[in-house]
Design an enzyme around this catalytic site. Sequence first.
Site, PDB file in Angstrom:
ATOM      1  N   GLY A 147     -12.876   0.470   4.604  1.00  0.00           N
ATOM      2  CA  GLY A 147     -11.643   1.198   3.764  1.00  0.00           C
ATOM      3  C   GLY A 147     -12.028   2.781   4.359  1.00  0.00           C
ATOM      4  N   TYR A 150       0.744  -1.265   0.026  1.00  0.00           N
ATOM      5  CA  TYR A 150       0.081  -0.110   0.054  1.00  0.00           C
ATOM      6  C   TYR A 150       0.864   0.966  -0.009  1.00  0.00           C
ATOM      7  CZ  TYR A 150      -3.628  -3.220   1.411  1.00  0.00           C
ATOM      8  OH  TYR A 150      -4.489  -4.334   1.443  1.00  0.00           O
ATOM      9  N   SER A 170     -13.208  -4.798   0.182  1.00  0.00           N
ATOM     10  CA  SER A 170     -14.034  -3.939  -0.909  1.00  0.00           C
ATOM     11  C   SER A 170     -15.559  -4.307  -0.692  1.00  0.00           C
ATOM     12  CB  SER A 170     -13.602  -4.421  -2.307  1.00  0.00           C
ATOM     13  OG  SER A 170     -13.928  -3.476  -3.188  1.00  0.00           O
ATOM     14  N   PRO A 171     -16.148  -4.371   0.703  1.00  0.00           N
ATOM     15  CA  PRO A 171     -17.633  -4.689   0.687  1.00  0.00           C
ATOM     16  C   PRO A 171     -18.384  -3.626   0.042  1.00  0.00           C
ATOM     17  CG  PRO A 171     -16.644  -3.965   2.750  1.00  0.00           C
ATOM     18  CD  PRO A 171     -15.359  -4.099   1.897  1.00  0.00           C
TER      19      PRO A 171
END
Length: 323
Positions: free
Chosen positions: A289, A56, A214-215
Site C-alpha cells: 500500500g 476507495y 495489509s502485509p
Amino acid sequence: MRIGDIAQDVSRIGLGTWAIGGGPAFGGVDTEQQGIATIQAAPSLGVNLVDTAPGYNFGRSEEIVGKAIAGRRDEYVLITKCGLVWNAPGAFFNRVGDTVLNRSLEPDSILREIDQSLERLGTDHIDIYMTHWPAIPPYNTPIADTVACLMDLKASGRIRAIGAANVNAEQVLEYLRYGQLDIVQMRYSILDRAVEQELMPTCIANGVTVQAYSPLEMGILAGAVPRGYQPEPGTARYGKKWFEQARLEQALDMVEAWEPLRNKYNCGTADLAIAWILAQNPHITVLSGSTKPEELAQNVRALSVELTDEDATWMREYAEQLG
C-alpha cells in the site's frame, strides 16, 4: 507468475491504492499527484499489478489510477472490485464521513458498477474483476448468480480473470462450483495468520492464487508507527487490533527483535515482513500500500530477501507468542 487467462506475467508484489485514494479514512489528505507518481513509477520497479476499488474514497482511487495509466494501459495489470456501493441499495457496510457504503452483489448492481469503473479507469477492460465482500442479508445474492454475471463479463471480454476478496474456504469452493475463480485477496501478515487454517490451503489446492493485503499491518511492520501512537477516530487504523496500545507495544518489540535479521539480510523492516509472506508459498502475491515511489521501491526489495527456513520459523514462533 500467471493468473487466470491474463496474457502477461503478473508481478508478485502489487501496488494497492486504497491510501492513494485519500479521503476521510486517511485524514482527508489529497494524494493525487503523489499517487500518480507512485503508479507511474511502478513498471520501472518491476511492479505491473495495480489494485484499486470503487469503495476507495467513492471512486477517487480509480480516477487517480485512470489518470496515471493514461496512454500506458498495456504496462499494467489492473484489479478493481465490485460489491460496495453508495447512493444505491444494499446491505449496510459502514459509514465513511457522511456517506454510507452498502454491500450488493446483485447482477444488475455489478453491471452498473463495471460501467462506472471502466469510465473512471479510462479503459475498455479490467484484467482482474473482484468481488470486494461477500453478500449478506437482506441482499444475500446467491454466489451462483454473482458468478454467472462475472462469467458473462469474462465471455464478453470486459474482464480477463475473476477474483474474490474477504471470502472463506466454503465460499471459494462455491465460486469454483458455479464457474471460475482465479485469485483470492485476503488479509495476511505475520501478525494475522488466520487464513492459514482453511482459506489458504483451499485456494492452493484448487489452483487459486492467494493475494495478501495489509502485509505491513498499516505501517507497524514497516517500522513506521512510533510507540504510544493512537489513531484518530474515523481513520483507517482506528479500532484495528494491533493498534490497541498493549498489542502495539508487543508488535513493536517484535520489530525491534528483528534487528539481527535486518543486519544479516541487509534489508529493512518492511522487506522482512513481506519476504516472510512470500516464503510461505510460491502461489502467494503481496499488495504493497505504498503512497510514494520510494516506499514502493523499498518494498520491492523484499523479492531479493531469501529467508532461510530457520529464520522464517523463528519469526513465526515469535509472532505466535503475541496476544
